[in-house]
Design an enzyme around this catalytic site. Structure first.
Site, PDB file in Angstrom:
ATOM      1  N   GLY A  82      55.570  24.402  53.870  1.00 49.12           N
ATOM      2  CA  GLY A  82      56.867  24.083  53.275  1.00 49.12           C
ATOM      3  C   GLY A  82      57.274  22.644  53.532  1.00 49.12           C
ATOM      4  N   ASP A  97      51.518  32.988  61.057  1.00 48.03           N
ATOM      5  CA  ASP A  97      51.349  31.738  60.295  1.00 48.03           C
ATOM      6  C   ASP A  97      51.252  30.540  61.233  1.00 48.03           C
ATOM      7  OD1 ASP A  97      54.131  32.679  60.611  1.00 48.03           O
ATOM      8  OD2 ASP A  97      54.657  30.689  59.878  1.00 48.03           O
ATOM      9  N   ASP A 140      51.652  23.900  65.373  1.00 49.13           N
ATOM     10  CA  ASP A 140      53.078  24.024  65.051  1.00 49.13           C
ATOM     11  C   ASP A 140      53.963  24.022  66.288  1.00 49.13           C
ATOM     12  OD1 ASP A 140      52.471  23.936  62.431  1.00 49.13           O
ATOM     13  OD2 ASP A 140      53.442  25.817  61.878  1.00 49.13           O
TER      14      ASP A 140
END
Ligand code: AMP
Ligand code: MG
Length: 535
Positions: free
Chosen positions: A106, A274, A284
């Protein structure tokens, strides 16, 4: 000034896997494609905050290249080099235990894969460079605060020897980005920034899950075969048998990564599927944190404060749960029952990998040659209880443990004297009661007797322990200090920390203050002990 070298791109991911034919940058559900092509957003005033010299060198970029205006233009996303083919990946995931459907990059845009002069392949990815078809309701941007945390921590983790994605650069965009940092209805403008992340591959468990969930077994198989051929070539040509071997390897790599997290006191904070790399890399960096006082139930993530699903001690089981979701996603690749059962067997092997890794790691942290179950199970269990009993700094405790002298006369030494090398680790001296001293004293006596079985000198043991128990980690408050300064336009502290954390196992006399306990002011300050997902 132009870059003195051109980077060589060979973009296997975008060349070999199915692309989304839609080239618009509209948010949408994407079917049958591993990625969507998308251009980074232009930034008005790129300004370099920091770069990693090791990472730059790996890519073949010189110091002069990195200081150039062009470098900031390229790695903020304003300028594309020949051979770059920007795209966002499609993936799904389980968030906090629930299937969330399509997520995708995103706010990450992959630039392509660089092949360096040693034929190593590095995928480059800009985080915070604008919206993509996968941005859902969010803006595709990132603020300096979270980008600086990701930049510093990924490099710190690398130097600690923890498998991780890397970071090449941290660049301010010149734009401001509005964020409600405390989720309290008080959004504020913050400086926007872009991190250029680097990894062999950014594929996550969720990249496989999305196709399985959509019943798109063709694309699932293509991505699996691609991943095995390119990232796990030693396993051989893709086949049902090789799929099993591959899943086994992913289980082992994931266990290995989590063992490292436990070793250094790292809490990821958002172990959604994810956010699980197929290569077993830490990926992340969001509301992560470092254990200061050893508290197995601690999580830095305010969103997880009640459930504590992703707290320090739960990480191994969550790894297993996430692998089970990956296993479910892979099951449709097998058309006979026997292989699906074999997949389950492989998954059942994860706790064994983790346990083996944990024992080896604990033996190393304690300075033992090998882990001996009959002796060390009880010793480790008791130590972890003692560590959690009163506020004890995990990093300082293990580092100081190396200073214990195995030649002391155990019959005559008092508990108080025995534990004196460890005193720096305690946050609240009043908690060191006589019953605490007695219990720790008893443990230390057993520990010293255990060490004596290994026939190592103090010197030898200390050297080995100091190579595994870091002196410096990115304490939560340190990242916050660097952020406070960087937000004022002063990047010196960020760069000093980057340098300090390149040698986390070395004594660095001039930086001793950062090896000390978290200062009292940071105990309850936002960003220092608790973090929201707002980034
Ligand atoms: P995370 O839990 O931060 O890894 O993010 C979960 C999903 O939300 C991923 O698909 C991210 O790409 C997406 N995401 C997070 N923050 C943003 C943002 N500011 N803009 C667009 N997408 C975002
Ligand atoms: Mg994520």
């Amino acid at each position: 000034m132009t870059l003195s070298v051109s980077l060589d791109f060979d973009n296997r991911f975008s060349q070999q896997l199915p692309a989304d034919p839609d080239l618009s940058n509209q948010r949408r559900q994407v079917l049958g494609a591993c990625y969507s092509r998308v251009k980074p957003l232009a930034a008005s005033k790129p300004r370099l905050v920091a770069y990693s010299s090791e990472m730059a060198e790996q890519l073949g970029l010189s110091t002069i290249d990195c200081a150039s205006k062009e470098f900031a233009e390229i790695f903020v996303g304003n300028k594309q080099l020949q051979g770059m083919d920007p795209y966002a990946m499609c993936y799904g995931g389980h968030q906090f235990g629930h299937w969330a459907g399509q997520l995708g990059d995103g706010r990450a845009i992959n630039l392509g894969e660089v092949v360096n002069t040693q034929s190593q392949r590095w995928a480059l990815q800009l985080k915070g460079a604008g919206p993509t078809p996968y941005s859902r309701t969010a803006d595709g941007l990132a603020v300096l605060r979270s980008s600086l945390r990701e930049f510093l921590c990924s490099e710190a983790m690398f130097h600690l020897g923890v498998p991780t994605t890397r970071a090449l650069s941290l660049i301010l965009t010149g734009e401001s980005v509005v964020r409600d940092m405390f989720y309290d209805g008080n959004p504020q403008p913050e400086p926007g920034a872009v991190v250029c992340r680097v990894a062999s591959s950014f594929v996550r468990f969720g990249n496989f899950q999305i196709f399985s969930a959509q019943g798109d077994i063709d694309t699932l198989k293509q991505l699996v075969d691609f991943t095995i051929i390119n990232e796990f070539p030693h396993l051989g040509e893709p086949s049902p048998e090789v799929y099993l071997k591959w899943f086994d390897e992913v289980c082992r790599l994931t266990a290995d990564m989590i063992v490292h997290w436990l070793r250094v006191g790292f809490v990821h904070g958002v172990m959604n599927t994810d956010n699980m790399s197929i290569l077993g890399l830490t990926i992340d960096y969001g509301p992560y944190g470092w254990l200061e006082n050893y508290d197995p139930a601690w999580t830095p993530n305010t969103t997880d404060a009640n459930g504590k699903r992703y707290c320090y001690a739960n990480q191994p089981q969550i790894g297993h749960w996430n692998l089970a979701q990956l296993g479910n996603a892979l099951a449709p690749l097998f058309n006979d029952e026997k292989n699906v059962e074999a997949l389950q067997q492989v998954l059942n092997g994860y706790p064994k990998y983790f346990e083996q890794g944990r024992k080896k790691m604990m033996a190393a942290k304690l300075g033992f040659e090998h882990y001996i179950d009959e002796l060390d199970d009880a010793l480790v269990e008791e130590l972890l209880e003692i560590l959690a009993w009163i506020e004890t700094d995990m990093t300082i405790f293990y580092r100081s443990l190396a200073q214990i002298d195995i030649n002391v006369a155990l019959e005559s030494i008092e508990d108080e004297a025995l534990m004196s090398p460890l005193l720096d680790a305690y946050y609240l001296p009043e908690q060191i009661t006589s019953s605490y001293q007695q219990r720790l004293g008893k443990w230390l006596r057993a520990y010293i007797q255990r060490l004596r079985k290994d026939n190592k000198t103090n010197e030898m043991r200390r050297q080995e322990m100091d190579a595994i128990n870091p002196k410096y980690v990115l304490r939560n408050y340190m990242a916050q200090l660097a952020i406070d300064k960087a937000e004022e336009g002063d990047f010196v502290l960020t760069n000093n920390f980057l340098e300090l954390l390149r040698h986390p196992y070395d004594e660095q006399k001039e930086h001793e203050q950062y090896a000390a306990k978290r200062p009292d002011w940071a105990r309850n300050r936002a960003g220092c002990s608790m973090l929201s997902c707002s980034s």
